[in-house]
Scaffold this motif. Structure first.
Motif, PDB file in Angstrom:
ATOM      1  N   ASN A   2       3.830   0.348   8.965  1.00 22.12           N
ATOM      2  CA  ASN A   2       2.766  -0.169   8.105  1.00 22.12           C
ATOM      3  C   ASN A   2       2.415  -1.616   8.453  1.00 22.12           C
ATOM      4  OD1 ASN A   2       5.097  -1.297   7.110  1.00 22.12           O
ATOM      5  ND2 ASN A   2       4.812  -0.646   4.999  1.00 22.12           N
ATOM      6  N   THR A   3       2.483  -1.917   9.754  1.00 23.55           N
ATOM      7  CA  THR A   3       2.041  -3.220  10.238  1.00 23.55           C
ATOM      8  C   THR A   3       1.115  -3.030  11.437  1.00 23.55           C
ATOM      9  OG1 THR A   3       3.720  -3.619  11.949  1.00 23.55           O
ATOM     10  CG2 THR A   3       4.330  -4.147   9.678  1.00 23.55           C
ATOM     11  N   TYR A  37      -1.012   9.596  -2.753  1.00 23.18           N
ATOM     12  CA  TYR A  37       0.433   9.700  -2.501  1.00 23.18           C
ATOM     13  C   TYR A  37       1.135  10.333  -3.702  1.00 23.18           C
ATOM     14  CZ  TYR A  37       5.310   8.215  -1.974  1.00 23.18           C
ATOM     15  OH  TYR A  37       6.681   8.187  -1.905  1.00 23.18           O
ATOM     16  N   TYR A  86      -4.506   3.478  -1.422  1.00 23.06           N
ATOM     17  CA  TYR A  86      -3.807   2.550  -2.301  1.00 23.06           C
ATOM     18  C   TYR A  86      -2.356   2.396  -1.880  1.00 23.06           C
ATOM     19  CZ  TYR A  86      -2.330   0.236  -6.582  1.00 23.06           C
ATOM     20  OH  TYR A  86      -1.822  -0.670  -7.490  1.00 23.06           O
ATOM     21  N   ASP A  87      -1.815   3.449  -1.276  1.00 20.26           N
ATOM     22  CA  ASP A  87      -0.427   3.416  -0.822  1.00 20.26           C
ATOM     23  C   ASP A  87      -0.369   4.088   0.545  1.00 20.26           C
ATOM     24  OD1 ASP A  87       2.285   2.569  -2.092  1.00 20.26           O
ATOM     25  OD2 ASP A  87       2.732   4.491  -1.167  1.00 20.26           O
ATOM     26  N   ILE A  88       0.772   4.656   0.896  1.00 18.45           N
ATOM     27  CA  ILE A  88       0.949   5.248   2.219  1.00 18.45           C
ATOM     28  C   ILE A  88       0.101   6.506   2.368  1.00 18.45           C
ATOM     29  CG2 ILE A  88       3.244   4.268   2.499  1.00 18.45           C
ATOM     30  CD1 ILE A  88       4.439   6.957   1.713  1.00 18.45           C
ATOM     31  N   SER A  89      -0.185   6.859   3.621  1.00 17.14           N
ATOM     32  CA  SER A  89      -0.987   8.049   3.895  1.00 17.14           C
ATOM     33  C   SER A  89      -0.149   9.188   4.481  1.00 17.14           C
ATOM     34  CB  SER A  89      -2.124   7.705   4.865  1.00 17.14           C
ATOM     35  OG  SER A  89      -1.613   7.242   6.110  1.00 17.14           O
ATOM     36  N   VAL A 140      -6.382  -1.430   8.116  1.00 19.89           N
ATOM     37  CA  VAL A 140      -5.022  -1.581   7.601  1.00 19.89           C
ATOM     38  C   VAL A 140      -4.232  -0.305   7.892  1.00 19.89           C
ATOM     39  CG1 VAL A 140      -3.623  -1.817   5.505  1.00 19.89           C
ATOM     40  CG2 VAL A 140      -5.706  -3.189   5.788  1.00 19.89           C
ATOM     41  N   LEU A 186      -9.438   4.505   3.252  1.00 20.03           N
ATOM     42  CA  LEU A 186      -8.747   3.531   2.409  1.00 20.03           C
ATOM     43  C   LEU A 186      -7.685   4.249   1.579  1.00 20.03           C
ATOM     44  CD1 LEU A 186     -11.747   1.406   1.082  1.00 20.03           C
ATOM     45  CD2 LEU A 186     -10.322   0.980   3.089  1.00 20.03           C
ATOM     46  N   GLY A 236      -1.653   1.418   6.271  1.00 23.13           N
ATOM     47  CA  GLY A 236      -0.957   1.384   4.986  1.00 23.13           C
ATOM     48  C   GLY A 236       0.383   2.085   5.002  1.00 23.13           C
ATOM     49  N   GLY A 237       0.588   2.947   5.990  1.00 21.33           N
ATOM     50  CA  GLY A 237       1.848   3.671   6.113  1.00 21.33           C
ATOM     51  C   GLY A 237       1.618   5.018   6.746  1.00 21.33           C
ATOM     52  N   GLY A 273     -10.591  -2.898   5.170  1.00 24.49           N
ATOM     53  CA  GLY A 273      -9.516  -2.032   4.703  1.00 24.49           C
ATOM     54  C   GLY A 273      -9.219  -0.887   5.653  1.00 24.49           C
TER      55      GLY A 273
END
Length: 837
Positions: free
Chosen positions: A755-756, A307, A465-468, A725, A463, A727-728, A722
């Motif tokens: 992100n849910t 990101y 760490y933040d949004i994709s 998830v 995977l 993530g965004g 993971g």
């Protein structure tokens, strides 16, 4: 090795119990200028004994700048709490005398003018910043040492380094958060340091010091640049175009020390391979430095470079090299960890050590890194010249303000914009002059433009760490397309300005305000707060040759508390302040619903409260607070769960539950239900949706993803989980534009950020599903195939009656990180049109 580690832990424990002098931190084989004040001489205590507050940090930086001809200081603005955003420029006295020339020549490397410059004769530029998360304080405290060292250290080695280096030194990326955390850590410190991690010192009260005033994680704002702190550092970056940017953080207490590179497979594809190779070369210097002091560390794990809105990744798309440092946090002064006793001075020393190793790497790799920057932009220019598309056009013919705010972001990033010469249609979208802008692709920041506008659905890794995904035209819900002709390109925008608001004419009958413009909620709140009568149209109509859409607000002239002339004057001021157009009309006769029709519903002033405190996600709550307070000038009362029982909810007609793990007990739940049944509107977000359903505030059915782990080893289990998830990512929803929740949207498709994994099944009654995910919803970002199958056809919004009131739920964050302008109006519709549902 075990003997070394045990000895190190004993050392850190002993330093935690006593004061640490400069000899613990600083290189001892050199001399220091006695005329430069030490940190202790200004702040009143040795570095590491207490957590430095921002006021003392600033005091020291000013003292160093006053004493050293190597250092200048500037105040680039204020935080929301009026703390200074300081920047020190540190280099040799000779460079200071020609600093503008140094900067100009350096920036030329990013243009064709720099192709023939000799980089061997040029200084390298570093931007060093500390503690963007206020409760990760070892960075800012190490900044005291770094500033002293750079100003006071003597000898040919440092003098040569400063002659070949310009350091843009930001002592605190987050002054408000640092001040908040320093207060907490210092007021809970015992005279006899207690490392027991159950002690109050290590358990901050909500919302904690990580965030800024409005509870934003500012290390996600480098690209959106929505916050004053971000805007200051972005301005510094683009003014200088540094070669290396360092970002000093902390992580969990049981961790050691991390430095980049991150996980190789999680690097954004637009980042050149050479960037990562240079990052690895720099990493060798950190390895050597940390080995020398016996500190444990790791690299190429956990963290990524995907990101571009993070401090360590933003430089990568700008021809620079971002370096993330993560130190295991003492979270106070001395804490027990899996690695033994972790002392605050030890964490500071690691951060300071990597400041020095970065400077050494920059010195040795100077020519190579400068050449990389030049090659980056030369290659980008070549890519741009080969592009089939000439430009990107974006806009909204009904919403100039939202269009302006995207243009504002691009302008901050020094991306050239042009006006639209005249109205035109492309791919079925209308682009109106004054409501649209054109971004030529053949310009210096070609790669940054690609990073901001791209839509990506294929990834090397699952995977993040933040949004994709963060595609800006989708975030702003703007029409946009690439164009291959320059025929519609107008003048370059030299002075970007908001469109002015106005009242078209004074009326003795009524005024109309379409609901499309971004700031119409601000205008309506101002009108209702004045005690004026206003109604909203349920259906479209045409009057005096003009079309008015769903949600048009009507203010009659008669029977108001203001005279006709006073009303006109008031609305003029309101329109100008909110940058909206209000139309004065002379008749109530329309094509469609007449202005006296019962299809106009009266509106009441919203009185909004929001739950905050332990269990509530501070980011989500802060985004809502920021939206209401800074954009729409609407009061939102923040009610902490601690004293919820004592609050008279009757003062409010809207209550918001942000994303939370609510611990409201049965008595509190009953109180909230009674309030709703009496006519209140309760709005829940994200995980609060499940809580409301579980506690019988609303009846919902959910889709669930069931994924069996087949041929997955124990080692792979974490990655397997993971991958499920979200993530965004960004998804397409279909709108029923006739429903009040969608008033103000001109298109029947809406990009939504999610992100849910809360998937609400659609109601069997179609008109109760005003927003529905399409059958092919993924627009940009990562989602597993299993989750995508469950998402299709579900609904991100539902509303149900409870007695005289309403319960509304959003599965998605409509206010994400302050730059998701495109869905902000959904929440405004929920509060202003709550009685129409």
């Amino acid at each position: 090795m075990r003997i070394i580690i045990l000895s190190l832990l004993c050392v850190t424990f002993s330093f935690g119990q006593s004061n640490t002098d400069l000899s613990y931190y600083l290189p001892q084989n050199i001399t220091y200028d006695q005329s430069i004040p030490t940190p202790e001489s200004i702040i009143g205590f040795p570095v590491g004994k207490w957590h430095v507050s921002h006021d003392k940090l600033a005091q020291y930086m000013k003292a160093v700048a006053a004493a050293s001809d190597r250092v200048t200081i500037e105040d680039r603005g204020k935080t929301f709490e009026d703390r200074s955003l300081l920047l020190l420029t540190i280099t040799s006295p000779q460079n200071h005398q020609r600093l503008d020339q140094v900067r100009e020549e350096h920036v030329q490397l990013t243009t064709s003018e720099g192709d023939n410059l000799n980089v061997n004769d040029m200084p390298i530029v570093l931007q060093m910043g500390f503690s963007i998360h206020g409760n990760e304080p070892s960075g800012a405290n190490a900044g005291l040492l770094a500033a002293y060292y750079l100003a006071a250290a003597q000898g040919p080695e440092i003098e040569t380094m400063l002659q070949n280096t310009v350091i843009l030194f930001d002592p605190s990326y987050n002054p408000d958060g640092l001040q908040r955390f320093a207060y907490w850590a210092n007021t809970n410190k015992s005279q006899n340091l207690n490392p027991d991690n159950n002690d109050r010192e290590f358990h901050e009260v909500w919302p904690r010091g990580r965030t800024n005033h409005y509870w934003f994680d500012m290390n996600r704002d480098w690209l959106p640049a929505q916050l004053p702190e971000s805007r200051a550092r972005i301005a510094t970056f683009h003014k200088w175009m540094p070669n290396i940017l360092t970002d000093h953080h902390e992580m969990g207490t049981n961790s050691t020390f991390f430095f980049q590179p991150g996980v190789p497979s999680r690097t954004h594809p637009l980042t050149p391979r050479m960037n990562q190779e240079l990052t690895k070369k720099i990493a060798k210097y950190h390895t050597k430095a940390l080995d020398n002091i016996g500190s444990l560390y790791y690299s190429e794990e956990n963290f990524d470079d995907f990101y571009y809105g993070k401090g360590s990744t933003f430089p990568d798309i700008n021809g620079s090299i971002g370096i993330l440092f993560e130190q295991g946090s003492s979270r106070g002064h001395l804490q027990q960890s899996e690695n033994g006793i972790l002392a605050f001075p030890f964490t500071i020393r690691n951060q300071f050590t990597t400041v020095l190793s970065t400077l050494e790497a920059a010195k040795d790799l100077r020519s190579e890194i400068l050449s990389y920057q030049r090659d980056f932009y030369k290659s980008a220019r070549s890519e741009a010249s080969r592009s089939k598309s000439k430009a990107i056009v974006f806009g909204d013919e009904k919403d100039a303000a939202k269009t302006y705010h995207l243009a504002e972001i691009l302008n901050r990033h020094k991306i050239d914009l042009h006006e639209v010469k005249s109205d035109f249609t492309q791919n079925g979208k209308n682009f109106k002059s004054g409501h649209s802008y054109i971004v030529p692709l053949n310009q210096r920041n070609h790669r940054l433009i690609n990073a901001m506008f791209e839509k990506r659905t294929q990834f090397q890794d699952s995977l993040f760490y933040d949004i994709s995904a963060w595609s800006f035209p989708l975030a702003f819900n703007l029409d946009h397309t690439e164009i291959s002709s320059s025929s519609n390109v107008g003048n370059k925008v030299e002075d970007l300005r908001h469109r002015s608001g106005k009242v078209t004419a004074q009326s003795s009958y009524a005024y109309l305000m379409e609901w499309h413009e971004y700031y119409t909620p601000k205008a309506l709140n101002t009108i209702l707060k004045k005690g004026l009568r206003a109604k909203v149209a349920r259906t479209p109509f045409k009057l005096e040759g003009e079309d008015f859409d769903y949600g048009t607000v009507m203010m009659p002239v008669q029977n108001q508390r203001l005279s006709p002339s006073e009303l006109y004057s008031f609305l003029q001021n309101t329109a100008q302040e909110s940058r909206v157009t209000i139309t004065g009309v002379s008749t109530g006769r329309t094509q469609g619903i007449d202005l006296g029709s019962n299809d106009y519903e009266p509106l009441r002033l919203p009185k909004v409260a929001m739950l905050v405190g332990q269990g509530v996600n501070s980011y989500d709550a802060g985004e809502i607070w920021h939206l209401f307070d800074t954009r729409y000038d609407i009061h939102v009362t923040k009610i902490d769960e601690i004293y919820f029982n004592n609050v008279d909810l009757g003062k409010y007609n809207v209550f918001i539950l942000p994303n939370n793990r609510s611990s409201l007990d049965k008595k509190q739940q009953d109180k909230l239900k009674t309030w709703v049944k009496s006519g209140g509107t309760l709005i829940g977000y994200r995980n609060a949706v499940k809580w409301l359903a579980d506690n019988k505030f609303i009846k919902l059915k959910f889709n669930k993803t069931h994924v069996k782990a087949k041929n997955v080893s124990f080692e792979q289990a974490r990655n397997h989980r993971g991958a499920q998830v979200i993530g965004g990512a960004i998804f397409e929803a279909k709108l029923d534009r006739s429903h009040p929740i969608n008033f103000g949207y001109k298109n029947d498709r809406l990009p939504m950020f999610r992100n849910t994994t809360v998937f609400i099944q659609a109601d069997s009654t179609s008109y109760k599903n005003p927003i529905t995910y399409t059958e092919q919803p993924l627009l940009s970002g990562y989602i597993s195939e299993e989750n995508l199958a469950q998402l299709k056809g579900t609904v991100p919004f539902q509303s149900q009656r409870m007695g005289k009131g309403r319960v509304m739920v959003f599965t998605d964050n409509t206010n994400f990180r302050a730059f998701w302008y495109g869905t902000n109006k959904l929440l405004m519709n929920a509060i202003f049109f709550r009685e129409l549902f």
